[in-house]
Scaffold this motif. Structure first.
Motif, PDB file in Angstrom:
ATOM      1  N   GLY A 120       0.820  -1.207   0.000  1.00 35.65           N
ATOM      2  CA  GLY A 120       0.000   0.000   0.000  1.00 35.65           C
ATOM      3  C   GLY A 120       0.850   1.251   0.000  1.00 35.65           C
ATOM      4  O   GLY A 120       2.039   1.217  -0.330  1.00 35.65           O
ATOM      5  N   ASN A 121       0.245   2.370   0.371  1.00 32.92           N
ATOM      6  CA  ASN A 121       0.915   3.661   0.320  1.00 32.92           C
ATOM      7  C   ASN A 121       2.052   3.741   1.336  1.00 32.92           C
ATOM      8  O   ASN A 121       1.907   3.335   2.480  1.00 32.92           O
ATOM      9  CB  ASN A 121      -0.079   4.791   0.599  1.00 32.92           C
ATOM     10  N   ILE A 122       3.172   4.313   0.928  1.00 32.74           N
ATOM     11  CA  ILE A 122       4.329   4.434   1.810  1.00 32.74           C
ATOM     12  C   ILE A 122       4.037   5.377   2.976  1.00 32.74           C
ATOM     13  O   ILE A 122       4.672   5.296   4.029  1.00 32.74           O
ATOM     14  CB  ILE A 122       5.566   4.917   1.013  1.00 32.74           C
ATOM     15  N   ASN A 123       3.052   6.284   2.828  1.00 30.82           N
ATOM     16  CA  ASN A 123       2.734   7.211   3.910  1.00 30.82           C
ATOM     17  C   ASN A 123       1.717   6.642   4.901  1.00 30.82           C
ATOM     18  O   ASN A 123       1.322   7.319   5.838  1.00 30.82           O
ATOM     19  CB  ASN A 123       2.220   8.543   3.350  1.00 30.82           C
ATOM     20  N   ASP A 124       1.311   5.396   4.713  1.00 24.94           N
ATOM     21  CA  ASP A 124       0.394   4.745   5.648  1.00 24.94           C
ATOM     22  C   ASP A 124       1.160   4.407   6.931  1.00 24.94           C
ATOM     23  O   ASP A 124       2.231   3.802   6.881  1.00 24.94           O
ATOM     24  CB  ASP A 124      -0.165   3.464   5.017  1.00 24.94           C
ATOM     25  N   PRO A 125       0.644   4.786   8.117  1.00 29.19           N
ATOM     26  CA  PRO A 125       1.355   4.505   9.371  1.00 29.19           C
ATOM     27  C   PRO A 125       1.587   3.023   9.626  1.00 29.19           C
ATOM     28  O   PRO A 125       2.472   2.653  10.399  1.00 29.19           O
ATOM     29  CB  PRO A 125       0.436   5.117  10.446  1.00 29.19           C
ATOM     30  N   ARG A 126       0.826   2.150   8.941  1.00 31.14           N
ATOM     31  CA  ARG A 126       1.004   0.713   9.140  1.00 31.14           C
ATOM     32  C   ARG A 126       2.325   0.203   8.567  1.00 31.14           C
ATOM     33  O   ARG A 126       2.781  -0.877   8.932  1.00 31.14           O
ATOM     34  CB  ARG A 126      -0.178  -0.040   8.541  1.00 31.14           C
ATOM     35  N   GLU A 146      10.493  12.447   0.598  1.00 31.41           N
ATOM     36  CA  GLU A 146      11.824  12.442   1.207  1.00 31.41           C
ATOM     37  C   GLU A 146      11.737  12.430   2.727  1.00 31.41           C
ATOM     38  O   GLU A 146      12.486  11.711   3.398  1.00 31.41           O
ATOM     39  CB  GLU A 146      12.619  13.656   0.729  1.00 31.41           C
ATOM     40  N   ASN A 147      10.826  13.215   3.284  1.00 31.38           N
ATOM     41  CA  ASN A 147      10.668  13.228   4.739  1.00 31.38           C
ATOM     42  C   ASN A 147      10.214  11.869   5.265  1.00 31.38           C
ATOM     43  O   ASN A 147      10.697  11.408   6.310  1.00 31.38           O
ATOM     44  CB  ASN A 147       9.662  14.311   5.145  1.00 31.38           C
ATOM     45  N   ILE A 148       9.307  11.205   4.542  1.00 32.13           N
ATOM     46  CA  ILE A 148       8.841   9.874   4.942  1.00 32.13           C
ATOM     47  C   ILE A 148      10.010   8.888   4.937  1.00 32.13           C
ATOM     48  O   ILE A 148      10.217   8.133   5.893  1.00 32.13           O
ATOM     49  CB  ILE A 148       7.721   9.388   4.006  1.00 32.13           C
ATOM     50  N   MET A 185      17.624  15.389  -0.312  1.00 30.44           N
ATOM     51  CA  MET A 185      17.552  14.223   0.570  1.00 30.44           C
ATOM     52  C   MET A 185      18.685  14.248   1.595  1.00 30.44           C
ATOM     53  O   MET A 185      18.470  13.985   2.796  1.00 30.44           O
ATOM     54  CB  MET A 185      17.627  12.933  -0.252  1.00 30.44           C
ATOM     55  N   MET A 186      19.891  14.577   1.156  1.00 30.08           N
ATOM     56  CA  MET A 186      21.045  14.585   2.054  1.00 30.08           C
ATOM     57  C   MET A 186      20.883  15.623   3.164  1.00 30.08           C
ATOM     58  O   MET A 186      21.265  15.371   4.313  1.00 30.08           O
ATOM     59  CB  MET A 186      22.322  14.829   1.255  1.00 30.08           C
ATOM     60  N   SER A 187      20.325  16.775   2.834  1.00 28.15           N
ATOM     61  CA  SER A 187      20.141  17.812   3.858  1.00 28.15           C
ATOM     62  C   SER A 187      19.174  17.356   4.948  1.00 28.15           C
ATOM     63  O   SER A 187      19.332  17.715   6.119  1.00 28.15           O
ATOM     64  CB  SER A 187      19.644  19.106   3.205  1.00 28.15           C
TER      65      SER A 187
END
Length: 216
Positions: free
Chosen positions: A22-28, A80-82, A107-109
């Motif tokens: 599923g979605n990478i931003n899903d908390p599961r 990137e934050n995820i 991403m590196m920052s």
């Protein structure tokens, strides 16, 4: 979001693999990681989508292959934050992120802002696009108390060869790897061949099914 738990055998041992779909931003996604590796995984090797075209295609594939559409479109910044948070919260030693050379500094920052990041290296990598070989990079992040190594041995290698080199360095020392974007399983096949347990996620049911066939 669904989960897939599988145990497969390579020539030496039983390997445990646990994926969410599923979605990478899903908390599961993170819940699954912490359920099976509450003390963290040894390392991460992953290839997130980068660049607007790549990210748009990735989200289109999700909407075609999953029951739930990704109605909240993820921006590059959000993705990137995820990725950075999932890695720094759940990986103990090293992370290898295959990424676009133009997007790498962003991403590196974000990794540099994390207190448990000791070192970041930019390694040139090549990838195939049609009949051409193009350049992108591997961002190598050293975390927590891991030894800072010189990863220039990966310079100029493609993704499969660079992961194989990483596996050779870590064999006998580490056991588990986080792969956040399974795709159709090219990296999964290398990790399986080298005897590493894998936890990860793939947004497309069809692509995850293809990935699992590579290790069965």
């Amino acid at each position: 979001m669904s989960g897939v738990w599988t145990r497969v055998r390579n020539t030496n041992k039983i390997i445990n693999m646990k994926f969410t779909n599923g979605n990478i931003n899903d908390p599961r996604v993170e819940q699954n990681i912490k359920k099976h590796y509450p003390n963290g995984l040894d390392f991460c090797y992953t290839d997130p989508p980068w660049g607007n075209g790549n990210l748009n295609y990735w989200q289109t594939m999700n909407n075609k292959n999953n029951d739930e559409n990704m109605s909240d479109q993820i921006t590059q910044e959000e993705l990137e934050n995820i990725v950075v948070n999932l890695i720094t919260n759940n990986v103990n030693n090293y992370a290898f992120i295959v990424y676009g050379k133009r997007e790498a500094s962003s991403m590196m920052s974000k990794f540099k802002a994390k207190k448990n990041v000791k070192d970041i290296q930019y390694i040139k990598k090549k990838y195939r696009s049609g009949s051409n070989w193009l350049e992108n990079c591997i961002i190598v992040v050293t975390l927590n108390n891991a030894e800072i190594k010189d990863w220039s041995i990966l310079n100029g290698l493609n993704g499969i060869k660079s992961l194989q080199k990483v596996c050779e360095v870590f064999k006998g020392q580490y056991k588990s790897c986080l792969e956040l974007f399974i795709g159709i399983g090219y990296y999964l096949k290398v990790l399986h061949k080298n005897g590493f347990d894998v936890v990860g996620n793939e947004l497309s049911k069809a692509r995850l099914s293809k990935a699992l066939k590579k290790i069965q």
